[in-house]
Design an enzyme around this catalytic site. Structure first.
Site, mmCIF file in Angstrom:
data_model
loop_
_atom_site.group_PDB
_atom_site.id
_atom_site.type_symbol
_atom_site.label_atom_id
_atom_site.label_comp_id
_atom_site.label_asym_id
_atom_site.label_seq_id
_atom_site.Cartn_x
_atom_site.Cartn_y
_atom_site.Cartn_z
ATOM 1 N N CYS A 89 -0.148 4.366 1.834
ATOM 2 C CA CYS A 89 -0.453 3.752 3.717
ATOM 3 C C CYS A 89 1.418 4.055 4.007
ATOM 4 C CB CYS A 89 -0.779 2.384 3.953
ATOM 5 S SG CYS A 89 -2.580 1.904 3.090
ATOM 6 N N ASP A 90 2.368 3.620 3.135
ATOM 7 C CA ASP A 90 3.570 3.650 3.476
ATOM 8 C C ASP A 90 4.579 4.389 2.299
ATOM 9 O OD1 ASP A 90 2.643 1.493 5.496
ATOM 10 O OD2 ASP A 90 2.709 0.140 4.113
ATOM 11 N N CYS B 68 0.923 -1.090 -0.467
ATOM 12 C CA CYS B 68 0.028 -0.069 -0.156
ATOM 13 C C CYS B 68 1.050 1.096 0.124
ATOM 14 C CB CYS B 68 -0.976 0.266 1.558
ATOM 15 S SG CYS B 68 -1.673 1.478 1.329
#
Ligand code: NAP
Length: 331
Positions: free
Chosen positions: A150-151, A147
């Site tokens: 997200c990261d 992701c």
């Protein structure tokens, strides 16, 4: 006082009867909730582990009509939810763990209790496929990610690789250039599966490079990712390629484990439906990526959700008419 409640936390509940239970809260589930709610059926949506499903992890959705400037995946899900709730849908942060279709109403066990559902809409979506190479599992969360939204932030001014040649790989690769110093897209063939607009954008991005005909055979590192071991599938040549992060976007598999042996699945594990979203069991409908290996778009999933709810409404109407008829006194 009902003693059966005494050991339950505030979120848990005993059996609850619902007319429409929707398992999964992605675009398909929330669109189904909107339609069922507008038919005054007070549907309950079980979110699963991820409210909104895959789209909620997408930075920007640019191909959902009505948003000419694009919309954040998370924001789109929030809007879907708000609209469904406005008409009486209930979204529960809960996950189905078991289904029993041997009785009607259908019995669905969740972390927090049991639902008895007159009709069921399955929209459990699909999850990321792993490369299944040494080092991948050990270094997940330590440089291996599925992701970018997200990261990505953790890779400011770092070098990362993206594995895959589809829309996700390119879209997420482009997103990663916001943070990363360089993004190398590693693809097993020499042509991309992704749509032309994304291809053009990626090719024109000065931070993105492509490595063709190449597979990752190992993720290398102890505490964190240090490199990937690569193999050229044409020449057989191998090399260790230094990198700080490995983002893997090589497709998805449907979340149908719970339905194995209960409903018909195809050879890839997708739920089999007809054009009217019926599964192999009357009263159980499916929508979105769990039943769609082909289109897998937010708009197609939402459309399938709406269609599944319309069929569930129709099914419930027919059955209540049958029940009423059965209760009429005979002459
Ligand atoms: P996908 O289209 O199935 O692409 C997967 C990519 O990973 C392919 O390029 C495939 O290579 C490669 N791959 C598969 N297994 C591999 C392995 N073991 N090792 C190395 N590479 C491997 O998946 P996706 O990109 O996640 O997209 C899924 C669906 O969502 C698609 O329908 C896509 O159009 C849609 N989507 C749309 C958007 C958008 O419209 N903005 C964004 C994201 C996703 P091959 O090409 O050689 O098969």
């Amino acid at each position: 006082m009902d003693l059966s409640f005494t050991n339950l936390s505030s979120n848990t509940h005993a059996e609850q009867r619902v007319k429409v239970l929707i398992i999964g809260s992605g675009p398909a589930g929330l669109a189904a909730a909107l339609y069922a709610a507008r038919a005054e059926l007070n549907p309950v949506v079980l979110t699963g582990m991820e409210l909104g499903g895959q789209v909620s992890l997408t930075y920007a959705v640019e191909n959902y009509p009505g948003f000419p400037d694009g919309v954040g995946g998370n924001q789109l899900v929030e809007l879907f939810q708000k609209q469904a709730e406005r008409f009486g849908a209930r979204v529960e942060f809960d996950t189905a763990t078991e289904v029993d279709f041997s009785q009607r109403p259908f019995r669905v066990t969740t972390y927090n209790g049991v639902y008895l559902a007159d009709s069921l809409i399955i929209s459990t979506g699909a999850t990321f496929i792993h490369l299944n190479v040494p080092g991948e599992a050990k270094l997940t969360g330590r440089g291996v990610s599925y992701c970018a939204t997200c990261d990505g932030w953790f890779f400011k001014d770092k070098d990362v690789v993206v594995v895959g040649g589809g829309d996700s790989a390119l879209e997420e690769g482009i997103f990663l250039t916001r943070y990363a110093k360089s993004v190398t897209i590693i693809h097993r063939r020499d042509s991309l599966r992704a749509g032309v607009i994304l291809q053009k954008r990626a090719m024109e991005n000065p931070k993105i490079k492509f490595m063709w005909n190449t597979i990752v055979t190992q993720v290398v590192g102890e505490e964190a990712v240090r490199a990937v071991q690569l193999k050229n599938v044409q020449t057989g040549e191998e090399q260790e390629f230094p990198t700080d992060g490995v983002f893997i976007f090589i497709g998805h598999h449907p979340n149908t484990q719970m339905f194995q042996g209960h409903l018909e699945l195809d050879e890839q594990g997708y739920l089999v439906t007809d054009m009217l979203m019926h599964t192999s069991l009357e009263g159980v409908f499916a929508a979105g990526e769990v039943a769609d290996p082909h289109f897998r778009q937010v708009i197609t999933s939402a459309g399938m959700g709406a269609a599944a709810a319309m069929q569930a409404i129709h099914y419930l109407e027919e059955h209540s008419a049958e029940e009423e008829e059965a209760q009429l006194p005979t002459a």
